[in-house]
Enzyme design. Structure first.
Site, PDB file in Angstrom:
ATOM      1  N   GLY A  57       2.814  -3.931   9.531  1.00 43.53           N
ATOM      2  CA  GLY A  57       2.651  -2.358   9.477  1.00 43.53           C
ATOM      3  C   GLY A  57       2.238  -1.879   8.148  1.00 43.53           C
ATOM      4  O   GLY A  57       2.816  -2.441   7.099  1.00 43.53           O
TER       5      GLY A  57
ATOM      6  N   HIS B 190       9.997   1.471  12.051  1.00 43.95           N
ATOM      7  CA  HIS B 190      10.031   1.039  10.611  1.00 43.95           C
ATOM      8  C   HIS B 190       8.936   1.979   9.896  1.00 43.95           C
ATOM      9  O   HIS B 190       9.094   2.680   8.971  1.00 43.95           O
ATOM     10  CB  HIS B 190       9.945  -0.429  10.464  1.00 43.95           C
ATOM     11  CG  HIS B 190       9.765  -0.369   8.997  1.00 43.95           C
ATOM     12  ND1 HIS B 190      10.688  -1.315   8.307  1.00 43.95           N
ATOM     13  CD2 HIS B 190       8.877  -0.235   8.114  1.00 43.95           C
ATOM     14  CE1 HIS B 190      10.206  -1.530   7.001  1.00 43.95           C
ATOM     15  NE2 HIS B 190       9.174  -0.586   6.763  1.00 43.95           N
ATOM     16  N   GLU B 191       7.558   2.012  10.656  1.00 42.34           N
ATOM     17  CA  GLU B 191       6.447   2.926   9.940  1.00 42.34           C
ATOM     18  C   GLU B 191       6.920   4.227  10.020  1.00 42.34           C
ATOM     19  O   GLU B 191       6.613   5.023   9.104  1.00 42.34           O
ATOM     20  CB  GLU B 191       5.325   2.212  10.804  1.00 42.34           C
ATOM     21  CG  GLU B 191       4.832   0.847  10.518  1.00 42.34           C
ATOM     22  CD  GLU B 191       4.866   0.484   9.005  1.00 42.34           C
ATOM     23  OE1 GLU B 191       4.675   0.956   7.956  1.00 42.34           O
ATOM     24  OE2 GLU B 191       5.224  -0.715   8.793  1.00 42.34           O
TER      25      GLU B 191
ATOM     26  N   GLN C 188       2.757   4.897   1.936  1.00 41.59           N
ATOM     27  CA  GLN C 188       2.985   3.645   0.896  1.00 41.59           C
ATOM     28  C   GLN C 188       1.736   3.033   0.047  1.00 41.59           C
ATOM     29  O   GLN C 188       1.836   2.210  -0.964  1.00 41.59           O
ATOM     30  CB  GLN C 188       3.007   2.385   1.916  1.00 41.59           C
ATOM     31  CG  GLN C 188       4.532   2.382   2.798  1.00 41.59           C
ATOM     32  CD  GLN C 188       4.607   0.959   3.523  1.00 41.59           C
ATOM     33  OE1 GLN C 188       4.120   1.163   4.693  1.00 41.59           O
ATOM     34  NE2 GLN C 188       5.225   0.145   3.013  1.00 41.59           N
TER      35      GLN C 188
ATOM     36  N   CYS D  49       9.831  -4.884   4.052  1.00 48.63           N
ATOM     37  CA  CYS D  49       8.967  -3.601   3.563  1.00 48.63           C
ATOM     38  C   CYS D  49       7.769  -4.249   2.559  1.00 48.63           C
ATOM     39  O   CYS D  49       8.441  -4.481   1.442  1.00 48.63           O
ATOM     40  CB  CYS D  49       9.754  -2.548   3.256  1.00 48.63           C
ATOM     41  SG  CYS D  49       8.881  -0.930   3.170  1.00 48.63           S
ATOM     42  N   LEU D  50       6.591  -3.800   2.494  1.00 48.21           N
ATOM     43  CA  LEU D  50       5.696  -4.008   1.442  1.00 48.21           C
ATOM     44  C   LEU D  50       5.983  -3.347   0.218  1.00 48.21           C
ATOM     45  O   LEU D  50       5.748  -3.763  -0.946  1.00 48.21           O
ATOM     46  CB  LEU D  50       4.311  -3.763   1.906  1.00 48.21           C
ATOM     47  CG  LEU D  50       3.604  -4.780   2.843  1.00 48.21           C
ATOM     48  CD1 LEU D  50       2.448  -4.112   3.408  1.00 48.21           C
ATOM     49  CD2 LEU D  50       3.384  -5.878   2.442  1.00 48.21           C
TER      50      LEU D  50
ATOM     51  N   HIS E 293       8.636   5.863   7.260  1.00 50.04           N
ATOM     52  CA  HIS E 293       8.032   5.924   6.127  1.00 50.04           C
ATOM     53  C   HIS E 293       7.572   7.562   6.168  1.00 50.04           C
ATOM     54  O   HIS E 293       7.357   8.238   5.008  1.00 50.04           O
ATOM     55  CB  HIS E 293       6.921   4.955   6.186  1.00 50.04           C
ATOM     56  CG  HIS E 293       7.301   3.786   5.267  1.00 50.04           C
ATOM     57  ND1 HIS E 293       8.023   3.746   4.161  1.00 50.04           N
ATOM     58  CD2 HIS E 293       7.097   2.531   5.998  1.00 50.04           C
ATOM     59  CE1 HIS E 293       8.360   2.636   4.148  1.00 50.04           C
ATOM     60  NE2 HIS E 293       7.821   1.707   4.903  1.00 50.04           N
TER      61      HIS E 293
HETATM   62 ZN   LIG Z   1       8.038  -0.247   5.087  1.00 44.77          ZN
END
Ligand SMILES: [Zn+2]
Length: 190
Positions: free
Chosen positions: A45, A140-141, A50, A98-99, A144
């Protein structure tokens, strides 16, 4: 176009993202780039903050989890202006990454289900319950968009243990296969 990923410590990751309108400039191009960036970085995701945009969009393709979590089979969606209406079910642990926080993976406890109100890429409205690993990727997304990171849920002891690693991410003292924006470093990795 593949965007650089904003690293842990950048203020945009702590901002509450804003709703967008359907006439948002170059929206379809932006969504296309989000997908491209997510696949290029092997993400499941990716949320707009991000890639340094504080707007309420995230994309998810959770199909790689299907072997262990059948509910993710074929689950690929764009979420615009998403709002959490409810959450429920027993809390369960899932190993999250997480990226924006490379090389850190931690078990995080969250409720099993989430009820989300959102628009799809055509601005059609949906209100839907999601379950299991699908709910997890959404939670999770979604976080953000609210300026929350999965590390926020860890115990104080765990956070202390990770503090140096997190600081190194912010400083850019980390190797990643993808380009990142490091908040406490002048150098940009390629
Ligand atoms: Zn993340």
């Amino acid at each position: 176009m593949i965007y650089p990923i904003v690293a842990y410590g950048h203020p945009i990751l702590r901002q509450k993202a804003a709703d967008i309108k359907s006439d948002f400039p170059d929206l379809q191009e932006f969504i296309k780039n989000l997908w491209e960036t997510m696949y290029a970085t092997d993400g499941i995701g990716l949320a707009a903050p991000q890639v340094n945009r504080a707007i309420r969009i995230f994309v998810i393709d959770a199909t790689v989890l299907a072997k262990n979590y059948p509910e993710t089979t074929g689950f690929k969606k764009t979420f615009i202006n998403a709002y959490k209406i409810n959450e429920g079910g027993d809390a369960w642990l899932f190993n999250e990454g997480c990226l924006s926080i490379p090389d850190i993976h931690e078990d995080v406890s969250r409720p099993k289900r989430i009820l989300l109100h959102y628009l799809d890429e055509n601005f059609d409205e949906h209100e839907e319950w999601f379950e299991g690993a699908v709910a997890r990727t959404i939670q999770h997304e979604y976080d953000h968009l609210e300026g929350i990171l999965f590390t926020d849920y860890l115990s104080p002891m765990r956070k202390t243990m990770l503090a140096r690693k997190l600081n190194n991410i912010a400083l850019g003292n980390i190797e990643t296969k993808y380009r990142m924006i490091f908040p406490r470093s002048k150098k940009q990795k390629r």
